[in-house]
Design an enzyme around this catalytic site. Sequence first.
Site, PDB file in Angstrom:
ATOM      1  CG  HIS A  61       0.626   3.238  -1.389  1.00 41.45           C
ATOM      2  ND1 HIS A  61       1.616   2.836  -0.518  1.00 41.45           N
ATOM      3  CD2 HIS A  61      -0.555   2.915  -0.779  1.00 41.45           C
ATOM      4  CE1 HIS A  61       1.065   2.277   0.548  1.00 41.45           C
ATOM      5  NE2 HIS A  61      -0.255   2.330   0.421  1.00 41.45           N
ATOM      6  CG  HIS A  63      -3.717   3.506   0.566  1.00 37.74           C
ATOM      7  ND1 HIS A  63      -3.576   2.144   0.422  1.00 37.74           N
ATOM      8  CD2 HIS A  63      -4.723   3.872  -0.289  1.00 37.74           C
ATOM      9  CE1 HIS A  63      -4.451   1.702  -0.463  1.00 37.74           C
ATOM     10  NE2 HIS A  63      -5.154   2.722  -0.903  1.00 37.74           N
ATOM     11  CG  ASP A  65      -1.385   3.442   5.903  1.00 34.29           C
ATOM     12  OD1 ASP A  65      -1.681   3.800   4.758  1.00 34.29           O
ATOM     13  OD2 ASP A  65      -1.179   2.243   6.204  1.00 34.29           O
TER      14      ASP A  65
END
Length: 303
Positions: A61, A63, A65
Amino acid sequence: MLDICLLGTGGMMPLPYRWLTSMMARYNGTGILIDCGEGTQIAMKEKGWSPKPIDVICFTHFHADHISGLPGMLLTMGNAERTEPLLLVGPKGLSRVVASLRVIAPELPFAIDCLELTEAEQKIQFDGFRIEAFKVNHNVTCYGYSLIIDRIGKFQLEKALELGIEKKYWNRLQKGETIQLKEMTLVPEMVLGPERKGLKVTYCTDTRPTQGIVKNAMNADLFICEGMYGEPDKKDKAKENRHMTFYEAAELAKRARVERLWLTHYSPSLNRPEEFLPAVKNIFPAAETCRDGKTLELVFEED
Protein backbone atom coordinates in the site's frame (compact mmCIF):
# COMPACT_ATOMS: atom_id res chain seq x y z
CA MET A 1 16.61 -22.61 -4.53
CA LEU A 2 14.71 -19.57 -3.22
CA ASP A 3 16.51 -17.09 -0.95
CA ILE A 4 14.40 -14.89 1.33
CA CYS A 5 15.71 -11.94 3.33
CA LEU A 6 13.63 -9.78 5.64
CA LEU A 7 15.58 -6.56 5.17
CA GLY A 8 13.67 -4.55 7.76
CA THR A 9 11.17 -5.38 10.48
CA GLY A 10 9.93 -2.00 11.70
CA GLY A 11 6.62 -0.25 11.23
CA MET A 12 5.77 3.47 11.14
CA MET A 13 9.30 4.84 11.48
CA PRO A 14 12.89 3.56 11.18
CA LEU A 15 14.83 3.18 14.42
CA PRO A 16 18.61 3.05 15.02
CA TYR A 17 18.34 -0.73 15.40
CA ARG A 18 15.42 -1.48 13.07
CA TRP A 19 14.77 -0.57 9.44
CA LEU A 20 11.29 -0.36 7.97
CA THR A 21 9.57 -3.47 6.67
CA SER A 22 10.88 -4.82 3.38
CA MET A 23 11.44 -8.31 2.04
CA MET A 24 13.64 -9.45 -0.83
CA ALA A 25 13.55 -12.78 -2.65
CA ARG A 26 16.09 -14.16 -5.13
CA TYR A 27 15.32 -17.01 -7.52
CA ASN A 28 17.20 -18.09 -10.65
CA GLY A 29 18.89 -14.72 -11.04
CA THR A 30 15.67 -12.75 -10.54
CA GLY A 31 15.15 -10.41 -7.59
CA ILE A 32 11.74 -9.56 -6.13
CA LEU A 33 11.32 -6.81 -3.54
CA ILE A 34 8.15 -6.39 -1.51
CA ASP A 35 7.77 -2.92 0.03
CA CYS A 36 10.47 -0.30 0.09
CA GLY A 37 10.28 1.92 3.15
CA GLU A 38 12.81 4.55 4.10
CA GLY A 39 16.25 2.99 4.54
CA THR A 40 15.62 -0.15 2.49
CA GLN A 41 18.65 0.45 0.29
CA ILE A 42 20.84 0.81 3.40
CA ALA A 43 19.43 -2.40 4.88
CA MET A 44 20.24 -4.12 1.60
CA LYS A 45 23.82 -2.86 1.64
CA GLU A 46 24.22 -3.99 5.26
CA LYS A 47 23.08 -7.46 4.21
CA GLY A 48 25.49 -7.49 1.28
CA TRP A 49 22.78 -8.00 -1.32
CA SER A 50 22.66 -5.97 -4.52
CA PRO A 51 19.66 -4.05 -5.90
CA LYS A 52 20.84 -4.52 -9.49
CA PRO A 53 19.11 -7.90 -10.09
CA ILE A 54 15.74 -6.67 -8.77
CA ASP A 55 13.23 -7.11 -11.59
CA VAL A 56 9.99 -6.56 -9.66
CA ILE A 57 9.01 -4.36 -6.71
CA CYS A 58 5.59 -5.02 -5.16
CA PHE A 59 3.95 -2.54 -2.83
CA THR A 60 1.36 -3.57 -0.27
CA HIS A 61 0.00 0.00 0.00
CA PHE A 62 1.02 3.63 -0.17
CA HIS A 63 1.75 4.55 3.44
CA ALA A 64 5.17 6.16 3.71
CA ASP A 65 6.78 3.39 5.75
CA HIS A 66 6.20 1.04 2.81
CA ILE A 67 7.12 3.17 -0.21
CA SER A 68 9.11 6.27 0.79
CA GLY A 69 12.42 4.50 0.10
CA LEU A 70 11.62 4.07 -3.58
CA PRO A 71 13.35 7.20 -4.99
CA GLY A 72 16.62 6.33 -3.28
CA MET A 73 16.35 2.72 -4.40
CA LEU A 74 15.79 3.78 -8.01
CA LEU A 75 18.80 6.10 -7.91
CA THR A 76 20.93 3.35 -6.39
CA MET A 77 19.88 1.01 -9.20
CA GLY A 78 20.74 3.67 -11.75
CA ASN A 79 24.15 4.24 -10.20
CA ALA A 80 24.76 0.50 -10.46
CA GLU A 81 24.47 0.91 -14.25
CA ARG A 82 21.21 -0.94 -14.51
CA THR A 83 19.59 -0.76 -17.95
CA GLU A 84 16.94 -3.50 -17.78
CA PRO A 85 13.29 -2.45 -17.33
CA LEU A 86 11.83 -2.52 -13.82
CA LEU A 87 8.27 -3.62 -13.05
CA LEU A 88 6.41 -2.01 -10.16
CA VAL A 89 3.22 -3.66 -8.84
CA GLY A 90 0.74 -2.15 -6.43
CA PRO A 91 -2.81 -0.94 -5.75
CA LYS A 92 -4.72 1.39 -8.04
CA GLY A 93 -3.02 4.80 -8.15
CA LEU A 94 0.49 3.35 -8.33
CA SER A 95 1.43 5.27 -11.49
CA ARG A 96 0.43 8.58 -9.92
CA VAL A 97 2.28 7.87 -6.66
CA VAL A 98 5.43 6.75 -8.46
CA ALA A 99 5.36 9.81 -10.73
CA SER A 100 5.19 12.04 -7.64
CA LEU A 101 8.09 10.29 -5.93
CA ARG A 102 10.18 10.45 -9.09
CA VAL A 103 10.28 14.23 -8.96
CA ILE A 104 13.51 13.70 -7.02
CA ALA A 105 14.66 10.82 -9.27
CA PRO A 106 13.66 12.04 -12.74
CA GLU A 107 16.46 10.64 -14.89
CA LEU A 108 17.12 6.93 -14.84
CA PRO A 109 18.97 4.69 -17.33
CA PHE A 110 16.14 2.14 -17.32
CA ALA A 111 12.41 2.07 -18.04
CA ILE A 112 9.78 1.69 -15.33
CA ASP A 113 6.50 -0.12 -15.95
CA CYS A 114 3.63 0.12 -13.46
CA LEU A 115 1.06 -2.65 -13.04
CA GLU A 116 -1.93 -1.49 -11.00
CA LEU A 117 -3.94 -4.18 -9.23
CA THR A 118 -7.66 -3.91 -9.89
CA GLU A 119 -9.05 -7.23 -8.62
CA ALA A 120 -9.49 -8.63 -5.13
CA GLU A 121 -7.17 -11.45 -6.20
CA GLN A 122 -4.78 -11.20 -9.14
CA LYS A 123 -2.08 -13.47 -10.57
CA ILE A 124 1.05 -12.24 -12.34
CA GLN A 125 3.01 -14.86 -14.26
CA PHE A 126 6.77 -14.68 -14.75
CA ASP A 127 9.34 -17.06 -16.19
CA GLY A 128 9.48 -19.91 -13.69
CA PHE A 129 7.35 -18.40 -10.93
CA ARG A 130 4.23 -16.35 -10.27
CA ILE A 131 3.08 -13.71 -7.83
CA GLU A 132 -0.45 -13.87 -6.44
CA ALA A 133 -1.79 -10.61 -4.97
CA PHE A 134 -4.78 -10.55 -2.62
CA LYS A 135 -6.61 -7.72 -0.87
CA VAL A 136 -6.40 -7.46 2.89
CA ASN A 137 -8.15 -5.23 5.46
CA HIS A 138 -6.30 -2.00 6.29
CA ASN A 139 -7.51 1.60 6.47
CA VAL A 140 -6.38 2.15 2.85
CA THR A 141 -6.35 -0.29 -0.08
CA CYS A 142 -3.72 -2.87 0.77
CA TYR A 143 -2.56 -6.18 -0.70
CA GLY A 144 -0.70 -9.24 0.48
CA TYR A 145 1.48 -11.27 -1.88
CA SER A 146 2.37 -14.91 -2.38
CA LEU A 147 5.48 -15.87 -4.33
CA ILE A 148 4.90 -19.33 -5.81
CA ILE A 149 7.28 -21.62 -7.67
CA ASP A 150 5.52 -24.63 -9.16
CA ARG A 151 7.44 -27.81 -9.85
CA ILE A 152 6.56 -30.08 -12.72
CA GLY A 153 6.65 -33.85 -12.48
CA LYS A 154 9.87 -35.79 -12.84
CA PHE A 155 10.91 -36.83 -16.35
CA GLN A 156 9.91 -40.45 -16.97
CA LEU A 157 12.56 -41.99 -19.23
CA GLU A 158 10.68 -45.25 -19.63
CA LYS A 159 7.59 -43.42 -20.89
CA ALA A 160 9.59 -41.48 -23.47
CA LEU A 161 11.24 -44.67 -24.74
CA GLU A 162 7.99 -46.63 -24.73
CA LEU A 163 6.28 -43.93 -26.83
CA GLY A 164 9.24 -43.70 -29.18
CA ILE A 165 9.74 -39.98 -28.56
CA GLU A 166 13.04 -38.82 -30.02
CA LYS A 167 15.64 -37.60 -27.52
CA LYS A 168 15.86 -34.17 -29.19
CA TYR A 169 12.35 -33.38 -27.90
CA TRP A 170 12.86 -34.44 -24.28
CA ASN A 171 14.25 -31.16 -22.96
CA ARG A 172 11.51 -29.10 -24.61
CA LEU A 173 8.82 -31.33 -23.14
CA GLN A 174 10.43 -31.06 -19.70
CA LYS A 175 10.12 -27.29 -19.97
CA GLY A 176 6.38 -27.58 -20.56
CA GLU A 177 6.41 -27.06 -24.31
CA THR A 178 3.83 -28.65 -26.63
CA ILE A 179 5.42 -29.86 -29.88
CA GLN A 180 3.39 -30.27 -33.06
CA LEU A 181 4.76 -32.92 -35.41
CA LYS A 182 3.31 -34.03 -38.72
CA GLU A 183 2.16 -37.37 -37.39
CA MET A 184 1.25 -36.41 -33.80
CA THR A 185 1.30 -33.79 -31.06
CA LEU A 186 3.72 -34.18 -28.16
CA VAL A 187 2.61 -32.81 -24.79
CA PRO A 188 4.60 -32.70 -21.53
CA GLU A 189 2.15 -35.03 -19.76
CA MET A 190 3.32 -37.84 -22.03
CA VAL A 191 6.75 -37.97 -20.37
CA LEU A 192 6.28 -36.34 -16.96
CA GLY A 193 5.20 -37.89 -13.67
CA PRO A 194 2.82 -36.27 -11.14
CA GLU A 195 3.43 -32.62 -10.26
CA ARG A 196 5.81 -32.28 -7.34
CA LYS A 197 5.67 -29.94 -4.36
CA GLY A 198 6.96 -26.48 -5.20
CA LEU A 199 7.80 -23.52 -2.97
CA LYS A 200 5.53 -20.82 -1.57
CA VAL A 201 6.17 -17.69 0.49
CA THR A 202 3.30 -15.45 1.60
CA TYR A 203 3.90 -11.87 2.78
CA CYS A 204 1.16 -9.95 4.56
CA THR A 205 1.31 -6.73 6.54
CA ASP A 206 -0.88 -3.82 7.70
CA THR A 207 -4.18 -5.63 8.04
CA ARG A 208 -6.70 -7.16 10.35
CA PRO A 209 -7.04 -10.97 10.18
CA THR A 210 -9.19 -12.14 7.25
CA GLN A 211 -10.29 -15.43 5.77
CA GLY A 212 -8.65 -14.33 2.51
CA ILE A 213 -5.26 -14.34 4.22
CA VAL A 214 -5.84 -17.91 5.43
CA LYS A 215 -6.86 -18.97 1.93
CA ASN A 216 -3.90 -17.37 0.19
CA ALA A 217 -1.30 -18.44 2.75
CA MET A 218 -2.54 -22.03 2.83
CA ASN A 219 0.35 -24.53 3.09
CA ALA A 220 3.02 -21.85 2.56
CA ASP A 221 6.59 -22.86 3.35
CA LEU A 222 7.04 -19.44 4.94
CA PHE A 223 4.37 -17.00 6.12
CA ILE A 224 5.72 -13.50 6.83
CA CYS A 225 3.03 -11.63 8.74
CA GLU A 226 2.80 -8.39 10.61
CA GLY A 227 2.82 -8.48 14.37
CA MET A 228 2.42 -4.82 15.22
CA TYR A 229 1.79 -5.49 18.90
CA GLY A 230 3.14 -8.18 21.18
CA GLU A 231 1.53 -6.89 24.36
CA PRO A 232 -1.67 -8.86 25.12
CA ASP A 233 -3.53 -5.68 26.12
CA LYS A 234 -3.03 -4.04 22.70
CA LYS A 235 -5.77 -5.93 20.81
CA ASP A 236 -8.20 -3.00 20.93
CA LYS A 237 -5.51 -0.69 19.59
CA ALA A 238 -4.78 -3.17 16.83
CA LYS A 239 -8.45 -3.21 15.85
CA GLU A 240 -8.63 0.57 15.88
CA ASN A 241 -5.59 0.97 13.62
CA ARG A 242 -6.35 -2.06 11.40
CA HIS A 243 -3.27 -3.96 12.46
CA MET A 244 -2.60 -7.32 14.11
CA THR A 245 -1.22 -8.68 17.34
CA PHE A 246 1.31 -11.51 17.52
CA TYR A 247 -1.42 -13.86 18.66
CA GLU A 248 -3.77 -13.06 15.79
CA ALA A 249 -0.94 -13.68 13.32
CA ALA A 250 -0.22 -17.01 15.02
CA GLU A 251 -3.88 -18.02 14.70
CA LEU A 252 -3.76 -17.25 10.97
CA ALA A 253 -0.62 -19.34 10.59
CA LYS A 254 -2.27 -22.22 12.44
CA ARG A 255 -5.42 -22.07 10.31
CA ALA A 256 -3.41 -21.81 7.08
CA ARG A 257 -1.24 -24.80 8.05
CA VAL A 258 1.97 -23.04 7.07
CA GLU A 259 5.41 -24.50 7.75
CA ARG A 260 6.78 -21.49 9.64
CA LEU A 261 5.76 -18.00 10.68
CA TRP A 262 7.98 -14.91 10.72
CA LEU A 263 6.60 -11.95 12.64
CA THR A 264 7.49 -8.46 11.40
CA HIS A 265 6.34 -4.80 11.19
CA TYR A 266 6.77 -4.10 14.89
CA SER A 267 5.48 -0.97 16.61
CA PRO A 268 8.30 1.47 17.46
CA SER A 269 7.35 1.03 21.12
CA LEU A 270 8.00 -2.73 20.94
CA ASN A 271 11.64 -2.97 21.95
CA ARG A 272 11.97 -6.70 22.63
CA PRO A 273 9.52 -8.72 20.52
CA GLU A 274 11.12 -11.99 21.63
CA GLU A 275 9.76 -11.51 25.16
CA PHE A 276 6.29 -12.41 23.90
CA LEU A 277 7.35 -15.38 21.77
CA PRO A 278 6.65 -18.17 24.31
CA ALA A 279 2.95 -17.25 24.42
CA VAL A 280 2.87 -17.09 20.62
CA LYS A 281 4.42 -20.54 20.36
CA ASN A 282 1.59 -21.93 22.47
CA ILE A 283 -0.64 -21.09 19.51
CA PHE A 284 1.78 -21.84 16.65
CA PRO A 285 5.04 -23.56 17.67
CA ALA A 286 6.91 -22.70 14.44
CA ALA A 287 6.64 -18.95 15.04
CA GLU A 288 9.72 -16.71 15.12
CA THR A 289 10.29 -13.07 15.96
CA CYS A 290 12.64 -11.56 13.40
CA ARG A 291 15.47 -9.07 13.33
CA ASP A 292 16.59 -7.13 10.28
CA GLY A 293 18.53 -9.23 7.81
CA LYS A 294 17.00 -12.59 8.77
CA THR A 295 17.53 -14.97 5.84
CA LEU A 296 16.17 -18.33 4.82
CA GLU A 297 17.12 -20.61 1.93
CA LEU A 298 14.19 -22.68 0.70
CA VAL A 299 14.92 -25.76 -1.42
CA PHE A 300 12.73 -28.28 -3.20
CA GLU A 301 11.97 -31.52 -1.42
CA GLU A 302 14.08 -34.44 -2.56
CA ASP A 303 12.31 -36.89 -4.86
